[in-house]
Structure formats: C-alpha cells, structure tokens
Write an enzyme that holds these catalytic residues in place. Structure first.
Site, PDB file in Angstrom:
ATOM      1  N   GLU A 109      -8.724   3.264  -6.599  1.00  0.00           N
ATOM      2  CA  GLU A 109      -8.074   2.668  -5.434  1.00  0.00           C
ATOM      3  C   GLU A 109      -6.563   2.608  -5.624  1.00  0.00           C
ATOM      4  O   GLU A 109      -6.058   2.106  -6.640  1.00  0.00           O
ATOM      5  CB  GLU A 109      -8.620   1.258  -5.185  1.00  0.00           C
ATOM      6  CG  GLU A 109      -8.085   0.660  -3.883  1.00  0.00           C
ATOM      7  CD  GLU A 109      -8.735  -0.672  -3.511  1.00  0.00           C
ATOM      8  OE1 GLU A 109      -9.423  -1.252  -4.369  1.00  0.00           O
ATOM      9  OE2 GLU A 109      -8.551  -1.110  -2.370  1.00  0.00           O
ATOM     10  N   GLU A 141     -12.637  -4.401   4.780  1.00  0.00           N
ATOM     11  CA  GLU A 141     -12.321  -5.432   3.791  1.00  0.00           C
ATOM     12  C   GLU A 141     -11.385  -6.456   4.417  1.00  0.00           C
ATOM     13  O   GLU A 141     -10.408  -6.096   5.066  1.00  0.00           O
ATOM     14  CB  GLU A 141     -11.650  -4.780   2.577  1.00  0.00           C
ATOM     15  CG  GLU A 141     -11.424  -5.714   1.414  1.00  0.00           C
ATOM     16  CD  GLU A 141     -10.823  -4.988   0.209  1.00  0.00           C
ATOM     17  OE1 GLU A 141     -11.424  -5.057  -0.871  1.00  0.00           O
ATOM     18  OE2 GLU A 141      -9.765  -4.356   0.348  1.00  0.00           O
TER      19      GLU A 141
END
Lengths: 371, 371
Positions: free
Chosen positions: B229, B323
């Site tokens: 990420e 998210e």
C-alpha cells in the site's frame, strides 16, 4: 547566493518534459558591488507566455488559469487593488543572514510579489534592524509565521510547557512588531507535529487563554493581526477545520485574531474549500495557497476553483501567500517535521516556481472576479 | 452488537440535513436465537433511491455517480463480473470476537459487498477456524491488511527490528492463508506512522529483501497476492507515490507482489490519480477507495473520476475496497496512530455509510465503463 542564478534545465511541473517557454524567461538578480549582498534588482519578465494549457493537469481540466489570463499579469504589474500576494521565505532560503534576507527579498520583489512571509520558528534568529532594511530596500510588506514546539506548547495540559509557549509567542510578536509585520500567522495555538493523542478540554482552554492574552498584547502595541492557521491532523490535534477554528475564535473573542486557511491542509480536511471559506466569512484574515503535494501550484489535486469561488463570495481582500517546501531549502529538522521525504522541485528552480505560482493565482483571481 | 440496530437519525454526509431517503432504507440484521451471534441475515433493500444530486458536493459537480446509476445497482444485485467490491472490517467493529466477526460479515453481505478486509495489526487476535466459519456463513471472500510497527519494521537499519518485522509478516501470512484470503495488503514494507526522518538506503534494501522473502514464502504455500500500500508521508517515509512503488516492485521482482493504491493517500501525494493508476498498469493489485477526510465516499475532495478513468484505461478487475475510520469503532491506539481527532460518522451510521459507498463506487464503475 550573490551570483546571477542559472536557468533551470528542467521544468518544476513536468521535470522530464522540456518546455521552451523557460528559455524565454529572464529574471536576473544583480548583486551589489560590496559585501556580496544583492540590493538592486533587474527584472526583465516580458509578459511570460505561460503554456499551462499544454500540460494536462486537473486544475486546467477544471478551467484553471488560462494562458491569456496569466499572460496579462506580468511580474511588473502594479500591486493589485484587492489581495496583496505573498511568498514564503522558505521558497528561497533556510537561513536569515543579511545575505539570505537580501537575496530572498530581491527574489520576492523580482518575481512580482508584494509580501514576503518570514518564518519565526526561532524568533531570536531574526535580526530586526537588518530585516527592516532588507524589506525597505526591496519595497516589500511582511508577514510572519510559526508553529509551536512540543516543549513550548500553549495547548498542553502542563502549565510549565504552556508558559514556555507563551514566551515563544511573545518573542515572535516582538519580532513581528519590530519588523513591521501586518500579520503574525501559523500554528500559534499548538505544536506543529504529530500528536500522540487528541487534545484535552484543559489543553484547549489553555490555548484559548494564551491566544487571548497574546491578542491583547498585540493590540496594545501594534496593528498586527494574529492568524490561526488551520492545518491537517498530522500537524496539530486541535484546529483541523474552519468549523473548529470558528468555534475557537468565538471563545478567544478578540477582534485582532483571524483565521488563516491553507489549501494544502484544506485538501485533506475540508469537504469543500468554498464552504470552508464562506463559513469563515470576514473572520478569514490570511490565506496560504499550496499544492496537494506541497509542490508547484496548479499541478496537483487542490480544487483552487472552489477556493477562489469562496474568496469571491466573501469579498476577501487579505493576503494570499504561496507556500511550497523542498528539503533543498528547508532545514533538515523542519523537513523531518513536515515529512518532506522527496523534493517536488530543486533549489535552482525556485524562481520559476514562484513566478509560475503568482501567475496561477492572478489567473484564478481574474477568472473569479477577485480583482 | 446483536440487537437489530436503530436507523440513524441524521445523515453521514450532511449530518444536520434531514434526508428522507434514509427513512426508506430498511436493512435489518436479525440475531440468531443462541449465543447472541447473528448467523442469518435478512436483506430488504428495495433499490435505494440515492439522491446524491440533492447534495451539492464536488464529486457531483464533476459529474459523479448519478441518481439513476446508483439506483440501478441495489445491494441485492449479483457480484459484478469485473472488480469485486470490499469493505474494511473497521467500518463495522474494532474487535474480532466470534460475535464481532459474525456481525461484521453479516453487515458486509447485507450491504451488498463481496469482500471483507480484515485487519491483522495483531495477527494472533484472529481465530482462523472461527473466521473461516463466519466468512462461509455469509458467503464472503476475504482480504487482509496491516501496517508494521516501529519495533517490528522491515525497513529499519537495525537487523533485530527487521527480524521482528519478518516475524510479524510471517504471522500475518499464516493467518491470511489460513482464512483463505486472496490478498494480503497494507504497509507491509514499513511501520505505519510518522517517521522522525527519511528512510536510508540500507533500510530500503532491508525492506526489499523482506518483501522478496515473504513473496517466495507466500508463493510456496498459497495463491495469496501481496499488495504494497502506497500511503501518505505521515504514515511511511518509503512509498508515498506509485512511482516509488514501481521502483520498489522492480527491485523485489516477484510476480505475486502487487501495488495497492488508496485514494485518501493519493489525494495528498499523487499529482494525478489517473496517471498513478496508469503508471502501475497490470502491477496494480488492490485499490482502497477512501475520501479526503476519511469519511463518507464522494463527499470530499478526492477526484474519483480521475481514479476510475485510470482503472478503465488499465482494465483493472481487482478488488475495490471501501475504507473509512471513526474512533467510535477503531481502537483508541489506532485512532491515535491515524490521527482520528474527530469522527466523520457515528457508530449507528455505519450501515448507511457502507451502502452509500457501494452505490457510489458502482455509479462510478458504470459511468466509466468498468462493468
């Protein structure tokens, strides 16, 4: 730096794409004959043909500054009747020796700005008399800014740390008044950095009291306006949004305390830049324009159209100051605090950066009827 | 939470504006008769009429998800033929007891998602057999994610800290493989947090070696894809941009390691979301969609049109996972790491949040021809 600087060989905005307009830009800062301090400037900016249209940026896609708008506002144009435009000294230099000060002021004036913003993270490092001379030599107005440190933080629960914060603010105010600053801005209410946890009610009350005390002192001795900068969650735990700042300002309740908004931070924390500006209304006193990656203005994700729509709606006429950071210029300590792990531009590109940023802001002001 | 939850009285997107469509939403999770663990779900989502058009957001102004697009994709629609859609478990719960797991999985399925992403910051807290049961009971796929800690950081110069990082990655991989995860993502190469200074060449080399080792281990035992990420400067000092991630991936040189992009972070660090996606191309393996303030999707500054244009250009068909963080759900420790100093939504609004986010993503996918 006293020698005429070299033209950058690559563009800030698109470092790997050669843009011929750069070759047509001529902005020479001539050193004075003694002490290696430049005191005169020679500006030769023949209406720069800013080809933003050739760079596929989001700002442009949204209808950003057009070539014609930017072209109409050369660096030699008079100070606008509306907002004065500023540039942060850390675009030019990380120090503030006499040579640094004159070089930074010369470049600020040559790039067409009205204001230089001088950082006061360490107020004692700024020689008041020398700075006044440098400002006067280049015909500049001045603002100052700082963020507190964790050992001198007026939002602490620890009153000994609050006291050190008050001392730091007093020292910064003395310098600000001494050099004739119109505004003293930044994170005056909190440390600049990543907090380990949220602010307590006691800490917030301590910060309110400290700013109220400072505001009264500023009003007693000067016309300096205090600007509380709203910054992102990683640089304070107290004022991340305009809404929080308005509530804080209501508690401080002093007319010479205003809100200082910064687009870099707003891009992270505000849902709408326009709505944040409108919420502040006439309590907005200072504006930082910075890009989403802290680099070249108009090349990233900040919704500048939204910002300038808001500024027009509230008839904003306070300073608009460009801020960008490269660890080529900023001190290693501050680079680490600000997490400047990569550089959006190099030292030799700073004049181009500042000229481009001013053109971009003027284009936005024209587009949105702000001048 | 085993009791049927109450409908939120205020909207997530505009907490002070009453939106009548909320009253028409009915999404009930019925608890099972024993042990307070919900094992059955009753979904009654009659093609929600999402009136985003009535909310003046930037996403809408740019031509975001339209009412009709969102309406056409109710939560009961089949899994899309292209990207499966996911939701982060921290939207639902901060713990992972059997009750937590079943409740989170029930809500994930009821909101129409294909995937739940389970955080593995503490891998030993996840019971593999129980989790498999919960996933199977609700017909969900699963991904996992984590960020390392400063005392278990594979990008450290200190080999004893690197060794602890490798142990943490191994433990997370064991759980990921055990529960049948398709992807193990996150900040696998670095600590999650504000570094005091930049990464060293030695630290980066240690991180490359650690990810290469982990990739070989993952390939030996599973089809798990590792996703690195890319996060903002305040949450790592190593991979802040797609360009940095591509260079890192080239050095790792293992086919089961992919790039994991997250719009919250891209909004800060990338100049163009579309360009970042295109740069990754087929090395992009996982996508987080999060808003600029980590709140409700489509209500902030993220340029989702740019993201989805990029995803279309590279024919992306990997997971797209929503998210968002509220300290009403996230643990106090993680809230402090992530600087969640204010909550964009409340605990009771999480179902509405998730349903809205999925509708928004589906609308964007429709608009940009991604399904």
């Amino acid at each position: 730096m006293s020698a005429p600087f070299a033209r950058p060989s690559a563009s800030i905005a698109t470092p790997r794409i050669h843009r011929t307009r750069r070759e047509r830009l001529r902005l020479d800062v001539a050193p004075s004959s003694k002490s290696a301090v430049p005191t005169t400037t020679t500006t030769r900016l023949p209406a720069p043909t800013v080809h933003r249209a050739s760079v596929p940026t989001r700002a442009h896609a949204r209808g950003g500054a057009t070539s014609s708008a930017a072209t109409s506002s050369g660096a030699s144009s008079p100070v606008s009747a509306s907002s004065p435009l500023g540039v942060h000294a850390l675009v030019w230099t990380g120090g503030w020796s006499e040579a640094d000060a004159h070089d930074a002021c010369a470049r600020t004036a040559a790039a067409g700005y009205d204001i230089i913003e001088i950082p006061l993270l360490n107020p004692s490092s700024v020689d008041v008399a020398m700075t006044k001379n440098a400002l006067a030599a280049h015909g500049l107005r001045v603002a100052t800014s700082l963020g507190l440190s964790f050992d001198a933080d007026v939002s602490s629960d620890d009153l000994s740390i609050v006291a050190k914060g008050n001392e730091l603010l007093d020292a910064a105010l003395d310098v600000s008044v001494g050099i004739g600053a119109t505004h003293m801005c930044g994170i005056l209410y909190s440390a600049l950095g990543k907090y380990p946890n949220g602010c307590t009610a006691t800490g917030r009350a301590n910060a309110v009291a400290a700013i109220k005390r400072l505001a009264k002192k500023a009003a007693d001795t000067s016309d300096v306006v205090l600007g509380l900068e709203v910054v992102n969650r990683y640089e304070t735990n107290l004022l991340n949004t305009a809404e929080q700042a308005m509530a804080f300002l209501n508690d401080v309740d002093e007319p010479n305390v205003k809100i200082h908004l910064d687009t870099y931070h707003m891009n992270i924390e505000e849902r709408s830049l326009e709505a944040a500006v409108v919420l502040c209304g006439d309590r907005l006193g200072y504006v930082h324009v910075g890009e989403s990656d802290r680099g070249a203005l108009g090349m990233g994700n900040v919704d500048f159209d939204s910002l300038f729509r808001g500024l027009r709606r509230v008839d904003y006429d306070g300073p608009i100051t460009f801020e960008s950071f490269s660890s080529d210029v900023v001190s290693p300590d501050l680079s680490d605090v600000l997490c400047i792990w990569r550089n959006p531009w190099g030292f030799e590109q700073r004049d181009e950066l500042a000229v481009d940023a001013r053109s971009f802001v003027l284009g936005m002001m024209d587009k949105h009827g702000l001048r």
